[in-house]
Design a protein around this motif. Sequence first.
Motif, PDB file in Angstrom:
ATOM      1  N   GLN A  35       1.749 -45.455 -10.093  1.00 37.87           N
ATOM      2  CA  GLN A  35       0.849 -46.600  -9.943  1.00 37.87           C
ATOM      3  C   GLN A  35       0.707 -47.354 -11.255  1.00 37.87           C
ATOM      4  O   GLN A  35       0.731 -48.578 -11.279  1.00 37.87           O
ATOM      5  N   SER A  36       0.579 -46.642 -12.349  1.00 36.82           N
ATOM      6  CA  SER A  36       0.468 -47.290 -13.660  1.00 36.82           C
ATOM      7  C   SER A  36       1.725 -48.099 -13.975  1.00 36.82           C
ATOM      8  O   SER A  36       1.645 -49.225 -14.461  1.00 36.82           O
ATOM      9  N   GLU A  37       2.870 -47.516 -13.684  1.00 37.44           N
ATOM     10  CA  GLU A  37       4.123 -48.227 -13.934  1.00 37.44           C
ATOM     11  C   GLU A  37       4.235 -49.463 -13.044  1.00 37.44           C
ATOM     12  O   GLU A  37       4.698 -50.509 -13.487  1.00 37.44           O
ATOM     13  N   ALA A  38       3.808 -49.355 -11.806  1.00 33.60           N
ATOM     14  CA  ALA A  38       3.863 -50.487 -10.887  1.00 33.60           C
ATOM     15  C   ALA A  38       2.958 -51.620 -11.371  1.00 33.60           C
ATOM     16  O   ALA A  38       3.339 -52.794 -11.329  1.00 33.60           O
ATOM     17  N   ARG A  39       1.771 -51.280 -11.840  1.00 28.91           N
ATOM     18  CA  ARG A  39       0.852 -52.305 -12.358  1.00 28.91           C
ATOM     19  C   ARG A  39       1.429 -52.971 -13.605  1.00 28.91           C
ATOM     20  O   ARG A  39       1.356 -54.193 -13.759  1.00 28.91           O
ATOM     21  N   THR A  40       2.025 -52.173 -14.473  1.00 27.59           N
ATOM     22  CA  THR A  40       2.633 -52.727 -15.685  1.00 27.59           C
ATOM     23  C   THR A  40       3.774 -53.664 -15.332  1.00 27.59           C
ATOM     24  O   THR A  40       3.893 -54.757 -15.901  1.00 27.59           O
ATOM     25  N   GLU A  41       4.613 -53.275 -14.396  1.00 26.57           N
ATOM     26  CA  GLU A  41       5.738 -54.124 -14.009  1.00 26.57           C
ATOM     27  C   GLU A  41       5.271 -55.386 -13.292  1.00 26.57           C
ATOM     28  O   GLU A  41       5.892 -56.443 -13.426  1.00 26.57           O
ATOM     29  N   THR A  42       4.179 -55.303 -12.550  1.00 28.32           N
ATOM     30  CA  THR A  42       3.613 -56.504 -11.940  1.00 28.32           C
ATOM     31  C   THR A  42       3.173 -57.476 -13.021  1.00 28.32           C
ATOM     32  O   THR A  42       3.443 -58.681 -12.933  1.00 28.32           O
ATOM     33  N   LEU A  43       2.517 -56.964 -14.047  1.00 32.15           N
ATOM     34  CA  LEU A  43       2.105 -57.822 -15.158  1.00 32.15           C
ATOM     35  C   LEU A  43       3.310 -58.411 -15.881  1.00 32.15           C
ATOM     36  O   LEU A  43       3.281 -59.575 -16.305  1.00 32.15           O
ATOM     37  N   ASN A  44       4.372 -57.635 -16.030  1.00 34.43           N
ATOM     38  CA  ASN A  44       5.583 -58.169 -16.654  1.00 34.43           C
ATOM     39  C   ASN A  44       6.176 -59.293 -15.813  1.00 34.43           C
ATOM     40  O   ASN A  44       6.710 -60.265 -16.351  1.00 34.43           O
ATOM     41  N   GLY A  45       6.074 -59.175 -14.488  1.00 34.39           N
ATOM     42  CA  GLY A  45       6.521 -60.254 -13.609  1.00 34.39           C
ATOM     43  C   GLY A  45       5.676 -61.503 -13.773  1.00 34.39           C
ATOM     44  O   GLY A  45       6.194 -62.621 -13.801  1.00 34.39           O
ATOM     45  N   VAL A  46       4.358 -61.317 -13.895  1.00 36.86           N
ATOM     46  CA  VAL A  46       3.453 -62.447 -14.130  1.00 36.86           C
ATOM     47  C   VAL A  46       3.781 -63.097 -15.471  1.00 36.86           C
ATOM     48  O   VAL A  46       3.825 -64.330 -15.587  1.00 36.86           O
ATOM     49  N   LYS A  47       4.049 -62.284 -16.475  1.00 32.06           N
ATOM     50  CA  LYS A  47       4.416 -62.808 -17.796  1.00 32.06           C
ATOM     51  C   LYS A  47       5.673 -63.671 -17.694  1.00 32.06           C
ATOM     52  O   LYS A  47       5.727 -64.786 -18.221  1.00 32.06           O
ATOM     53  N   GLY A  48       6.685 -63.169 -17.008  1.00 29.80           N
ATOM     54  CA  GLY A  48       7.921 -63.923 -16.839  1.00 29.80           C
ATOM     55  C   GLY A  48       7.700 -65.225 -16.086  1.00 29.80           C
ATOM     56  O   GLY A  48       8.272 -66.263 -16.435  1.00 29.80           O
ATOM     57  N   ALA A  49       6.851 -65.181 -15.054  1.00 32.81           N
ATOM     58  CA  ALA A  49       6.548 -66.392 -14.288  1.00 32.81           C
ATOM     59  C   ALA A  49       5.833 -67.418 -15.159  1.00 32.81           C
ATOM     60  O   ALA A  49       6.140 -68.616 -15.103  1.00 32.81           O
ATOM     61  N   LEU A  50       4.891 -66.969 -15.978  1.00 33.34           N
ATOM     62  CA  LEU A  50       4.184 -67.892 -16.878  1.00 33.34           C
ATOM     63  C   LEU A  50       5.130 -68.500 -17.909  1.00 33.34           C
ATOM     64  O   LEU A  50       5.072 -69.701 -18.184  1.00 33.34           O
ATOM     65  N   GLN A  51       5.987 -67.673 -18.496  1.00 30.82           N
ATOM     66  CA  GLN A  51       6.923 -68.182 -19.491  1.00 30.82           C
ATOM     67  C   GLN A  51       7.886 -69.198 -18.877  1.00 30.82           C
ATOM     68  O   GLN A  51       8.133 -70.259 -19.447  1.00 30.82           O
ATOM     69  N   GLY A  52       8.424 -68.857 -17.715  1.00 34.63           N
ATOM     70  CA  GLY A  52       9.360 -69.771 -17.061  1.00 34.63           C
ATOM     71  C   GLY A  52       8.710 -71.077 -16.655  1.00 34.63           C
ATOM     72  O   GLY A  52       9.277 -72.156 -16.870  1.00 34.63           O
ATOM     73  N   SER A  53       7.529 -70.994 -16.071  1.00 31.25           N
ATOM     74  CA  SER A  53       6.858 -72.220 -15.644  1.00 31.25           C
ATOM     75  C   SER A  53       6.418 -73.059 -16.837  1.00 31.25           C
ATOM     76  O   SER A  53       6.474 -74.289 -16.783  1.00 31.25           O
ATOM     77  N   ALA A  54       6.009 -72.409 -17.924  1.00 30.68           N
ATOM     78  CA  ALA A  54       5.632 -73.165 -19.128  1.00 30.68           C
ATOM     79  C   ALA A  54       6.837 -73.929 -19.669  1.00 30.68           C
ATOM     80  O   ALA A  54       6.707 -75.083 -20.123  1.00 30.68           O
ATOM     81  N   GLN A  55       8.019 -73.323 -19.611  1.00 30.23           N
ATOM     82  CA  GLN A  55       9.232 -74.008 -20.068  1.00 30.23           C
ATOM     83  C   GLN A  55       9.569 -75.190 -19.168  1.00 30.23           C
ATOM     84  O   GLN A  55      10.013 -76.243 -19.649  1.00 30.23           O
ATOM     85  N   LEU A  56       9.350 -75.027 -17.860  1.00 26.47           N
ATOM     86  CA  LEU A  56       9.608 -76.136 -16.947  1.00 26.47           C
ATOM     87  C   LEU A  56       8.625 -77.282 -17.171  1.00 26.47           C
ATOM     88  O   LEU A  56       9.005 -78.449 -17.114  1.00 26.47           O
ATOM     89  N   VAL A  57       7.364 -76.953 -17.419  1.00 27.27           N
ATOM     90  CA  VAL A  57       6.373 -77.990 -17.727  1.00 27.27           C
ATOM     91  C   VAL A  57       6.771 -78.696 -19.027  1.00 27.27           C
ATOM     92  O   VAL A  57       6.694 -79.924 -19.127  1.00 27.27           O
ATOM     93  N   PHE A  58       7.231 -77.937 -20.013  1.00 30.94           N
ATOM     94  CA  PHE A  58       7.656 -78.551 -21.273  1.00 30.94           C
ATOM     95  C   PHE A  58       8.836 -79.493 -21.041  1.00 30.94           C
ATOM     96  O   PHE A  58       8.895 -80.577 -21.625  1.00 30.94           O
ATOM     97  N   ALA A  59       9.791 -79.083 -20.207  1.00 34.51           N
ATOM     98  CA  ALA A  59      10.929 -79.949 -19.906  1.00 34.51           C
ATOM     99  C   ALA A  59      10.462 -81.260 -19.275  1.00 34.51           C
ATOM    100  O   ALA A  59      10.939 -82.342 -19.636  1.00 34.51           O
TER     101      ALA A  59
END
Length: 173
Positions: A35-59
Amino acid sequence: MNKQQRGFTLIELIIVIVILGILAVTAAPRFIDIQSEARTETLNGVKGALQGSAQLVFAKAAIGGVQKLAAADTGSEVTIAGTAVQTNFGYPDAIAYTAIGTTVSGSTSTPGIGTFVDLDTNQLTLYKASATATEFRITFEGEDASTNNCYVSYTNAPAVGGVPTVATVSTGC
């Protein structure tokens, strides 16, 4: 008359049970911590989504020529899918957003970060220390990101040419 006995002795059975017990004790923590690993990986997915969307907004901001404007400057917004996204040096401005999805109050609606990134509003929640905070945190629904250590933080770009900081804190997951 020579009778051959078939089967296991009591000592052999005890040895097998002891070995299985040792294996269970060493392997169990790996399966319990899923469960701890699943929560951590979910947060890593959220991090990736934020980074990607921030780059698209910058573009989009760069195409519109507003990538050098601070959030306080007039015209620093970009339009994505018909909705204005407030930017700070071309990236989404952390100060402008107080929710993950769109918050509707009467006839007015305040855009949440859902205008530039698609996150599950039923599972995740956004936390800000104050209305003027240049950082927001995303954590699991029902948890307080100010006290636990299981969240993703987004901090505004500090200046022209800088990038926002997106970090995962998972020590408390």
